[in-house]
Every structure is written in C-alpha cells, then in structure tokens.
Design a protein around this motif. Structure first.
Motif: not given
Length: 278
Positions: A121-124, A129-133, A206-218
């Motif tokens: 969920e977005a609120k989590e 996110i780092n734990n998930r990765i 990561f230099t452009g401060n990607p969003s959380y969605a972009d980080r999961y995509k990457l």
C-alpha cells in the motif's frame, strides 16, 4: 489486442481488485494474494502437464483427476505439482534454515520453479521500500546458494544446447503490485523522492530523485537484467472500485511473466521425455 489477451487482462484486473478488497478486510498470512496466485496457477494448469497439489491451500484439481481426464498433454507418470502457500511451499536456505515461497513447482526431488507474489500500500512505502528491495534480493540469493550447495538437486538435461549448462536451473519469478494513489499528496507514489546523502556518488538512474513507482520499476528491470530472477512483473492499481491495472514497465508485464514461466515448464517437460544422450 486479441480476444484472448483482452480476457487475460480482464482476469488480471478482477484478481487485483479482489486482492485489495481482501487486504482491506485485514486478512493476514498472505492470503490476500491468493487471487493472483490462482491466476498464475491457472496458466500452468492450462498447459495440461502440471497439476495442483491436492494438499495445497485452495487447489482446485487433484493430480489424479488431471491424469484421469486425459488432459495431460505430455504423457508423464506423475506431473509436476504446484504448491501454493503454507508449509508445502517451504524451501531450504543457506543463510536461514528455510524460506516460505508463495508458489513452488516441484517435480519429484527437483525444483522446477519458485515464485514470490507481493503487494504494498502507498501509506507503507516510505518505511518499507528498502526492506522490500532487500527481501527480493535476499530470497533469490539464498535459494541460488542452496542450489549451489546441493540442498536442492538440479535435474540433468537429456539434451543440452551449445553454451547451456548440463542441469536445469529452476525458474525464479517475482511479481509485485503497488497501490497507485494518483496525485494524492502525502501518499503520491509518483512524486520525486529526495535521496539520502551518500559518501559516494549514486548511480545515474537515481540522480533525478526518482519516485517510489520509478524505483520499483527500476528494481524489476534490474532483477532480470542482473539475472537475479528469471522474470519479474510490476503492476500498479488503485483500490477504487473498477480500477484498472497499469503495467509501467514494458519488460515486466504480466503476460511476459506467465509466458516465460510456461515456456520454461514446457521446455523442462519436453526435455524430460527425451532419451538420455550418449
């Protein structure tokens, strides 16, 4: 898009909606992901050569029923079984004793495939996110180390193509669903996220401060590119009634995910029927 593809997408949308609904009811122990797991399982059963384990939670047909129905497209005495959830999908590890996977396909003593199916969920996301990765990386590494250490045997190929290994590696998959809140202020998963300061320069992606969605995509792109997983799938969906699934990563779609999985299973079983090479 073909009629079959339309149907597949409709089923995926229904399963993701069901997942969010069950999750909202507070269902624990990963049971909220069952609708998506069952959809993946249906693609395997449709091959006609893989059967649901009769002891798995939620399995719909016993292996004996598949054999009796004559729907086994490849004649094998005992079809590989799908184990979904619970103690039946536990595999050994090296850095921890065991790991409970979400879907496991086993052929006798051999592992054919192992799949993780996760959601967030977005609120989590900010805290997790780092734990998930790290979890996604650790699970795959521990499984591959267990294979290398012989805790899980690899079946010898009857025919190995030039440049291929002589034994079958299991197919390892990672499917992730992220809540899409649109531009909902505090929980907007599309807004840029500032990076923590680093002693050394961060990677260019990561230099452009990607969003959380972009980080999961990457993440999903690189898990396959770096051969951590055989295939990944990244889905996004709102919790709103009637919401449609989006697939932001063209290299990590649901259709590509199940196609890769079923192609691996078909190749494994086709090779199993060949006489041993001399």
């Amino acid at each position: 898009m073909t009629a079959a593809q339309d149907q597949s997408l409709a089923e995926l949308n229904d399963c993701v909606r069901t997942m969010w609904k069950i999750r909202a009811e507070g269902t624990q122990q990963g049971l909220h992901m069952e609708s998506i797991e069952e959809l993946i399982e249906s693609y395997l059963e449709a091959l006609g050569c893989v059967a649901a384990n009769p002891t798995s939670a939620g399995s719909r047909r016993k292996a004996s029923e598949w054999r009796a129905s004559g729907q086994l497209a490849i004649e094998i005495q005992e079809p590989p079984l799908i184990f979904r959830g619970g103690q039946s999908a536990v595999l050994p590890g090296v850095f921890r004793p065991t790991k409970r996977w979400d879907i496991v396909i086993r052929d006798g003593e051999f592992l054919v495939a192992a799949i993780e199916v996760k959601s967030q969920e977005a609120k989590e996301i900010g805290n997790n996110i780092n734990n998930r990765i790290e979890e996604s990386l650790g699970s795959a590494f521990d499984l591959k180390t267990a294979l290398d250490d012989g805790l899980i045997p690899r079946r010898k190929k009857q025919r190995a193509a030039a440049g291929e290994g002589e034994r079958w590696d299991p197919w390892i998959g990672y499917l992730f669903v992220l809540e899409d809140t649109g531009n909902d202020g505090e929980y907007d998963v599309h807004k840029p996220v500032a990076l923590d300061s680093s002693l050394f320069p961060v990677g260019a992606a990561f230099t452009g401060n990607p969003s959380y969605a972009d980080r999961y995509k990457l993440l999903c792109e690189r898990l396959v590119k770096r051969k951590v997983y055989s295939e990944t799938c990244f889905l996004m969906s709102s919790k709103e009634d009637g919401a449609l699934v989006s697939q932001p990563c063209t290299s990590a779609t649901f259709q590509g995910f199940v196609d890769s999985l079923t192609n691996h299973v078909k190749a494994y079983l086709a090779d199993k029927q060949l006489p041993a090479a001399h």
